[in-house]
Scaffold this active site. Structure first.
Site, PDB file in Angstrom:
ATOM      1  N   HIS A 170      57.646  46.006  52.586  1.00  0.00           N
ATOM      2  CA  HIS A 170      57.256  44.958  53.532  1.00  0.00           C
ATOM      3  C   HIS A 170      58.410  44.663  54.508  1.00  0.00           C
ATOM      4  O   HIS A 170      58.936  43.561  54.570  1.00  0.00           O
ATOM      5  CB  HIS A 170      56.907  43.726  52.702  1.00  0.00           C
ATOM      6  CG  HIS A 170      56.211  42.602  53.396  1.00  0.00           C
ATOM      7  ND1 HIS A 170      56.696  42.006  54.526  1.00  0.00           N
ATOM      8  CD2 HIS A 170      55.069  41.944  53.066  1.00  0.00           C
ATOM      9  CE1 HIS A 170      55.887  41.024  54.853  1.00  0.00           C
ATOM     10  NE2 HIS A 170      54.885  40.974  54.011  1.00  0.00           N
ATOM     11  N   GLU A 273      54.900  47.497  57.781  1.00  0.00           N
ATOM     12  CA  GLU A 273      54.941  47.709  56.331  1.00  0.00           C
ATOM     13  C   GLU A 273      54.299  49.028  55.919  1.00  0.00           C
ATOM     14  O   GLU A 273      53.083  49.191  56.024  1.00  0.00           O
ATOM     15  CB  GLU A 273      54.249  46.522  55.659  1.00  0.00           C
ATOM     16  CG  GLU A 273      54.813  45.175  56.138  1.00  0.00           C
ATOM     17  CD  GLU A 273      53.947  43.989  55.773  1.00  0.00           C
ATOM     18  OE1 GLU A 273      53.906  43.020  56.571  1.00  0.00           O
ATOM     19  OE2 GLU A 273      53.282  44.057  54.731  1.00  0.00           O
TER      20      GLU A 273
HETATM   21  O1  TA6 Z   1      52.229  41.408  55.124  1.00  0.00           O
HETATM   22  C1  TA6 Z   1      51.586  40.377  55.728  1.00  0.00           C
HETATM   23  C2  TA6 Z   1      51.315  39.275  54.719  1.00  0.00           C
HETATM   24  O2  TA6 Z   1      50.481  39.726  53.706  1.00  0.00           O
HETATM   25  C3  TA6 Z   1      50.776  38.042  55.433  1.00  0.00           C
HETATM   26  O3  TA6 Z   1      49.455  37.768  55.074  1.00  0.00           O
HETATM   27  C4  TA6 Z   1      51.752  36.929  55.076  1.00  0.00           C
HETATM   28  O4  TA6 Z   1      51.322  36.131  54.077  1.00  0.00           O
HETATM   29  C5  TA6 Z   1      53.008  37.708  54.735  1.00  0.00           C
HETATM   30  O5  TA6 Z   1      52.555  38.850  54.101  1.00  0.00           O
HETATM   31  C6  TA6 Z   1      54.080  36.988  53.962  1.00  0.00           C
HETATM   32  O6  TA6 Z   1      53.719  36.763  52.672  1.00  0.00           O
HETATM   33  P1  TA6 Z   1      54.678  35.873  51.727  1.00  0.00           P
HETATM   34  O7  TA6 Z   1      53.986  35.844  50.386  1.00  0.00           O
HETATM   35  O8  TA6 Z   1      56.008  36.592  51.654  1.00  0.00           O
HETATM   36  O9  TA6 Z   1      54.817  34.542  52.364  1.00  0.00           O
END
Ligand code: TA6
Length: 291
Positions: A170, A273
């Site tokens: 990510h 990601e």
């Molecule tokens: O990768 C995108 C995502 O899934 C978004 O929906 C957003 O929630 C982000 O990840 C961050 O997630 P987190 O759990 O680290 O706040």
């Protein structure tokens, strides 16, 4: 902590090149400094937090408000999402993005590879992970800090039954200004729009960010390029064995809602990601390894 760090350095330190030190919140991290690049990786989450190629600027974004504590994910760098992405489909109480980004990993090795440094960390299933996901697994995250940043996530099914899981690196990319940043390489690719009830849409041309953006690009193995006219740089992200690419920008409102993110930081980052999520989750037979 001091004793554990001293012991790690006794086993793994490469004098003058790479060692384990106490990082933010007292969490141990590996810092490497070779003539090709500077890099940092925390044992907390097996989490890369910095990569700076020689002669260049920091490539990864790290929030000034990130938490540095057990049970919390680091906000920025490259969190490892496994074995589910986002919410757990059958359990809304489960932690977002899986079980390993908030876990203490172990150091497997540090190696000098030409002018670069490779740091390998691993984590395994245990009683805590089995409470959420009754599977046996071993994960290795291998990061090579050089002119390029190479990240390899290796999953081994150490159990007796087949596994199905999602995975994502990510990555938070630091950008000069999100509004002038462009993402190339996803044109004509279908995506699920998480800001619009996961409606399936088609990307036309470059990705331009004009509001909260949360998309899962499907069935794509192509490289993408991040064009940043403010920092005068292009970052090329190439990948293998990954069929989805997630693009995320929280924009202002979502940024404000995140307790570990400063209100104005949304202009300085974009997540690209490398992943296998949604219909492209991975099936893995026992005692076989996938990279
Ligand atoms: O990768 C995108 C995502 O899934 C978004 O929906 C957003 O929630 C982000 O990840 C961050 O997630 P987190 O759990 O680290 O706040």
């Amino acid at each position: 902590m001091e004793g554990a760090i001293a012991e790690s350095n006794r086993r793994f330190e490469i004098p003058g090149i790479a060692q384990v030190v106490e990082g933010n919140g007292g969490l141990p991290k590996v810092v490497s400094s070779s003539h090709e690049a500077i890099g940092e990786m925390y044992l907390h989450g097996g989490h890369v937090t910095s990569w700076m190629p020689a002669g260049g600027e920091e490539v990864l974004f790290l929030s000034s408000q990130s938490r540095w504590e057990d049970g919390r994910a680091i906000r920025g760098g490259v969190p490892v999402c496994f074995p589910w992405f986002g919410g757990k489909a059958d359990d809304a109480t489960a932690p977002a993005h899986g079980l390993v980004r908030t876990k203490a990993w172990q150091l497997e090795s540090i190696a000098q590879v030409g002018g670069a440094v490779t740091v390998s960390m691993f984590t395994e299933s245990d009683e805590a992970t089995k409470r959420w996901w009754p599977a046996e697994f071993r994960l290795v995250h291998r990061a090579t800090f050089g002119r390029e940043l190479s990240l390899e996530l290796e999953v081994t099914n150490t159990g007796r039954t087949s596994l199905r899981f999602e995975e994502a690196l990510h990555a938070y990319h630091r950008v000069g200004n999100i509004e002038t940043t462009r993402v190339r390489g996803l044109g004509t690719v279908h995506y699920l729009d998480k800001t619009d009830s996961n409606r399936k849409k088609m990307q036309h041309g470059k990705v331009v960010i004009v509001s909260e953006t949360d998309r899962v690009y499907l069935n794509t193995g192509d490289a993408i390029e991040l064009e940043d006219p403010v920092l005068h740089r292009r970052t090329r992200v190439m990948k293998e064995n990954s069929r989805t690419t997630v693009v995320w920008s929280p924009w202002a409102q979502k940024a404000h809602a995140l307790s570990d993110f400063a209100d104005d930081e949304w202009t300085q980052m974009i997540c690209i990601e490398t992943s296998n999520v949604s219909d492209f989750a991975v099936n893995l037979a026992p005692v076989s390894t996938t990279k």
